[in-house]
Design a protein around this motif. Structure first.
Motif, PDB file in Angstrom:
ATOM      1  N   VAL A   1     -29.269 -50.559  63.661  1.00 27.14           N
ATOM      2  CA  VAL A   1     -28.325 -51.107  64.632  1.00 27.14           C
ATOM      3  C   VAL A   1     -28.413 -50.326  65.948  1.00 27.14           C
TER       4      VAL A   1
ATOM      5  N   SER B   1     -22.726 -59.536  71.837  1.00 22.47           N
ATOM      6  CA  SER B   1     -22.076 -59.433  70.536  1.00 22.47           C
ATOM      7  C   SER B   1     -23.104 -58.938  69.508  1.00 22.47           C
ATOM      8  N   GLY B   2     -22.711 -57.949  68.725  1.00 23.92           N
ATOM      9  CA  GLY B   2     -23.617 -57.413  67.706  1.00 23.92           C
ATOM     10  C   GLY B   2     -24.559 -56.349  68.230  1.00 23.92           C
ATOM     11  N   ALA B   3     -24.368 -55.925  69.503  1.00 13.85           N
ATOM     12  CA  ALA B   3     -25.287 -54.945  70.086  1.00 13.85           C
ATOM     13  C   ALA B   3     -25.084 -53.552  69.490  1.00 13.85           C
TER      14      ALA B   3
HETATM   15  N1  LIG Z   1     -20.052 -52.439  57.816  1.00 17.97           N
HETATM   16  C1  LIG Z   1     -21.166 -53.071  58.165  1.00 17.97           C
HETATM   17  N2  LIG Z   1     -22.128 -53.281  57.272  1.00 17.97           N
HETATM   18  C2  LIG Z   1     -23.272 -53.906  57.607  1.00 17.97           C
HETATM   19  N3  LIG Z   1     -23.544 -54.357  58.854  1.00 17.97           N
HETATM   20  C3  LIG Z   1     -22.615 -54.181  59.800  1.00 17.97           C
HETATM   21  C4  LIG Z   1     -21.373 -53.538  59.515  1.00 17.97           C
HETATM   22  N4  LIG Z   1     -20.651 -53.489  60.657  1.00 17.97           N
HETATM   23  C5  LIG Z   1     -21.403 -54.083  61.606  1.00 17.97           C
HETATM   24  N5  LIG Z   1     -22.569 -54.500  61.109  1.00 17.97           N
HETATM   25  C6  LIG Z   1     -23.661 -55.158  61.842  1.00 17.97           C
HETATM   26  O1  LIG Z   1     -24.123 -54.237  62.818  1.00 17.97           O
HETATM   27  C7  LIG Z   1     -24.377 -54.882  64.041  1.00 17.97           C
HETATM   28  C8  LIG Z   1     -23.574 -54.203  65.151  1.00 17.97           C
HETATM   29  O2  LIG Z   1     -22.220 -54.417  64.893  1.00 17.97           O
HETATM   30  P1  LIG Z   1     -21.086 -53.937  65.909  1.00 17.97           P
HETATM   31  O3  LIG Z   1     -19.789 -54.317  65.310  1.00 17.97           O
HETATM   32  O4  LIG Z   1     -21.306 -52.511  66.224  1.00 17.97           O
HETATM   33  O5  LIG Z   1     -21.410 -54.836  67.172  1.00 17.97           O
HETATM   34  P2  LIG Z   1     -20.579 -55.031  68.494  1.00 17.97           P
HETATM   35  O6  LIG Z   1     -21.502 -54.785  69.631  1.00 17.97           O
HETATM   36  O7  LIG Z   1     -19.319 -54.242  68.463  1.00 17.97           O
HETATM   37  O8  LIG Z   1     -20.231 -56.586  68.393  1.00 17.97           O
HETATM   38  P3  LIG Z   1     -18.980 -57.413  68.964  1.00 17.97           P
HETATM   39  O9  LIG Z   1     -19.037 -57.314  70.442  1.00 17.97           O
HETATM   40  O10 LIG Z   1     -19.242 -58.788  68.491  1.00 17.97           O
HETATM   41  O11 LIG Z   1     -17.762 -56.800  68.380  1.00 17.97           O
HETATM   42  C9  LIG Z   1     -24.010 -56.329  63.866  1.00 17.97           C
HETATM   43  O12 LIG Z   1     -25.198 -57.038  63.679  1.00 17.97           O
HETATM   44  C10 LIG Z   1     -23.171 -56.353  62.609  1.00 17.97           C
HETATM   45  O13 LIG Z   1     -23.397 -57.537  61.893  1.00 17.97           O
END
Ligand SMILES: Nc1ncnc2c1ncn2[C@@H]1O[C@H](COP(=O)(O)OP(=O)(O)OP(=O)(O)O)[C@@H](O)[C@H]1O
Length: 627
Positions: A390, A410-412
């Motif tokens: 990630v 989203s998901g970054a």
């Molecule tokens: N507990 C977890 N177990 C497995 N994968 C996860 C978990 N939490 C997040 N991910 C994955 O890791 C990646 C990053 O998630 P993260 O929540 O940090 O993104 P984000 O940038 O905060 O997204 P958003 O803006 O949509 O909240 C995503 O693809 C998500 O699906």
């Protein structure tokens, strides 16, 4: 994974800090992942800490059972005296007294065991609750809350029933059985062999089905766990369920879990039903044989009538409790099934592993160091959830004051960065430094005492508004509470509510609006006056006025504290002193809003495609972003 059990097997401490990690029944050196089936020794270990009560109960049971064994001997004497026309009043009174004392002793013994069962459940429940609150978040993420709840509720109850119901039966059956067998052997060895033969055949049969009963019980309990988890899911999202008209689907789904528990229960009942008749045949058969062989032996003079009566009574003592024995054994099999599910939780690794050595204390903030390090720094951090990368080589820092915005698609990986800063997860590579100290070995509680967190969905806890506000600082004064309420514009809401700060917010804060929940969560984080505040999208649920006012509040706070804000809104981004742009887990660019707009095409795309303009206003940056 490692096991953190206290070899004493006792639940330790009050659950505060790592020293409070419960051990309950887990053994040191065991691999928690191996899922080894607990054995009878594990069950006995449950009784640790209740030694005296169990001892007293055993003593009462032993004496009660011994008194029971005296009765056939006295009956034999009674028959002999009646046949010889001698006085029997004293014997009858003694027999009646024996009956009463035996009943009283057995009742007292059972009461003590019931108390023991309750304390075993209490110890296990406390152990489970403490373990669940300390467990590493990455291990908790994959588990269903409802299933864990069912282990704390249903499975521990199963163990209580086992302790209360099976031990006394086992002891009674064993003592009675051994005593009766000895006395039968003494009265007539030939007839004893006849009875023993039928019982051995029955015992072999029973042993064969016990393992099956245990497996079925485990399956039934798993079904109950799944049912609780699915029901919790449905009730947690009941509005979504209703809106999607999914009540029937959910009922079907949860019904399937109920059915699975039913099927396993029926399988267990089927196996149990084989044992019942087998026992009956053994019991009736041995009585019939005793009568037949006994009649022959009385007629040829090898045995007296009184001996035959005593032998029959002892045979009752030996054979009748077999139903109790079966019951006790099946309770133990069920208990072992539950113990396995309980140990599975008790062996989960805790966040601060004592085997990693004592945690490094996080030094208190220096009054005014000559060249203070950044408050938070990520140095070449990489992180993967399981095998899915990630974050890759992420480096940036958050100075001691100022507002840093984290933006990205989203998901970054933005929330993941927040989780790493809070030490909810450890980086796979690189370092997270707080106040110049690598947080890897640091006690997470020390770290979190200096950080405030507002989570993405601003969850509130069931309780009053006040409970929620002072959650991170229970000793906060009225003045401090009023001050943060003013900062986040909640004063008016509190005045409007009939019970003010004592108003119940409902389960997960559902009695408040999304925006109100968000502001309470921010007030909660600010009340503890942390050096760093992490805000995961703090304004997403706010109306334009509140959004603007809260952005001003964030700016004010950032003059004396560090703020790291995951931002989806243009208003937050514009208020930031510096923006860190995340692009597929890497830091793509860093700078002020103006710099990035001018220099970074990815950021320009982000502002047009992903960041939300302030509500009720046209997007001011779209024209800038247009090529
Ligand atoms: N507990 C977890 N177990 C497995 N994968 C996860 C978990 N939490 C997040 N991910 C994955 O890791 C990646 C990053 O998630 P993260 O929540 O940090 O993104 P984000 O940038 O905060 O997204 P958003 O803006 O949509 O909240 C995503 O693809 C998500 O699906």
């Amino acid at each position: 994974m490692t096991d953190h059990a206290d070899p004493s097997g006792a639940t330790t401490g009050t659950g505060r800090g790592t020293e409070g990690v419960p051990a309950a029944v887990a053994r040191p050196g065991e691999n928690p992942a191996d899922g080894a089936r607990p054995g009878t020794r594990d069950l006995l270990r449950l009784l640790r800490g209740s030694g005296r009560t169990v001892g007293a109960s055993l003593a009462l049971t032993v004496v009660g059972t011994a008194l029971g064994l005296l009765q056939p001997l006295l009956t034999m004497r009674l028959i002999d005296r009646v046949s010889a026309d001698r006085a029997v009043t004293a014997l009858i009174v003694t027999l009646a007294a024996l009956f009463l004392v035996q009943a009283a002793l057995e009742a007292a013994g059972q009461y003590l065991l019931d108390v023991t069962g309750e304390s075993v459940v209490r110890r296990l429940r406390r152990g489970l609750v403490e373990r669940l609150l300390f467990v590493r978040l990455r291990d908790l993420d994959g588990r269903r809350a409802g299933d864990l709840l069912s282990r704390v509720g249903t499975d521990t109850t199963m163990l209580r029933d086992m302790v209360a119901g099976s031990f006394v039966q086992l002891v009674t059956v064993t003592i009675t059985g051994v005593g009766a067998a000895g006395l039968m052997l003494w009265i007539d060895p030939v007839m004893f062999l006849v009875v023993a033969g039928t019982l051995v055949i029955a015992a072999v049969l029973v042993a064969g089905v016990m393992a099956g009963i245990r497996t079925s019980t485990e399956q039934a309990l798993a079904g109950v766990g799944a049912m609780t988890a699915d029901l919790e899911r449905a009730l947690g999202g009941i509005r979504t369920v209703r809106a999607a008209r999914a009540e029937h689907r959910e009922a079907e789904r949860i019904g399937a879990d109920v059915d699975a528990a039913y099927t396993a229960g029926v399988r267990s009942a089927k196996l149990g039903s084989v044992v019942g008749p087998a026992m009956e045949i053994a019991v009736n058969g041995s009585f019939l044989l005793v009568l037949l062989v006994g009649a022959v032996r009385v007629s040829d003079g090898s045995m007296s009538v009184s001996e035959l009566v005593a032998f029959l009574l002892f045979a009752t003592y030996l054979v009748m409790p077999l139903a109790g024995l079966f019951n006790a054994l099946s309770l133990i099999q069920r208990g072992l099934g539950s113990l396995r599910r309980i140990e599975d939780v008790l062996r989960l690794p805790v966040e601060q592993d004592p085997e990693d050595g004592a945690p490094v204390p996080l030094p208190a903030p220096a009054a005014s160091p000559a060249t203070p390090p950044p408050l938070l720094e990520l140095r070449r951090v990489s992180f993967a959830y399981d095998d899915r990368p990630v974050l890759r080589d992420v480096s940036f820092s958050v100075p001691r004051t100022g507002l840093i915005a984290l933006v990205g698609r989203s998901g970054a990986g933005k929330t993941t960065i927040v989780s790493l800063a809070e030490k909810f997860h450890e980086p796979d590579a690189g370092h997270v430094l707080f106040d110049g100290v690598d947080v890897r070995g640091v006690d997470p509680r020390d770290l979190r005492a200096r950080i405030g967190l507002v989570e993405q969905h601003a969850p509130l806890l069931y309780g009053t508004l006040r409970d929620n506000l002072v959650y991170a600082k229970p000793e906060a004064s009225e003045r401090e509470i009023r001050e943060v309420l003013r900062m986040v514009n909640l004063e008016e809401l509190v005045e409007r509510l009939a019970n003010g700060l004592e108003t119940e917010v409902g389960d997960r804060g559902f009695n408040l609006s999304g925006g109100e929940r968000q502001r309470v969560a921010i007030a909660r984080a600010l009340l503890a006056r942390p050096e760093l505040v992490l805000l995961d999208e703090p304004t997403s649920q706010l109306d334009p006025i509140n959004e603007r006012e809260l952005t001003d509040v964030l700016r004010d706070i950032s003059r004396e504290r560090a703020l790291l804000v995951v931002a989806h809104r243009m208003s937050t981004v514009r208020a930031a002193d510096r923006i860190v742009v995340l692009d597929e887990g890497r830091v793509g660019a860093e700078g002020t809003h103006e710099q990035l707009l001018a220099e970074d095409p990815f950021y320009r795309r982000l502002t047009t495609d992903h960041l939300t303009p302030p509500l009720g206003r046209p997007a001011p940056d779209r024209s800038v972003a247009a090529p």
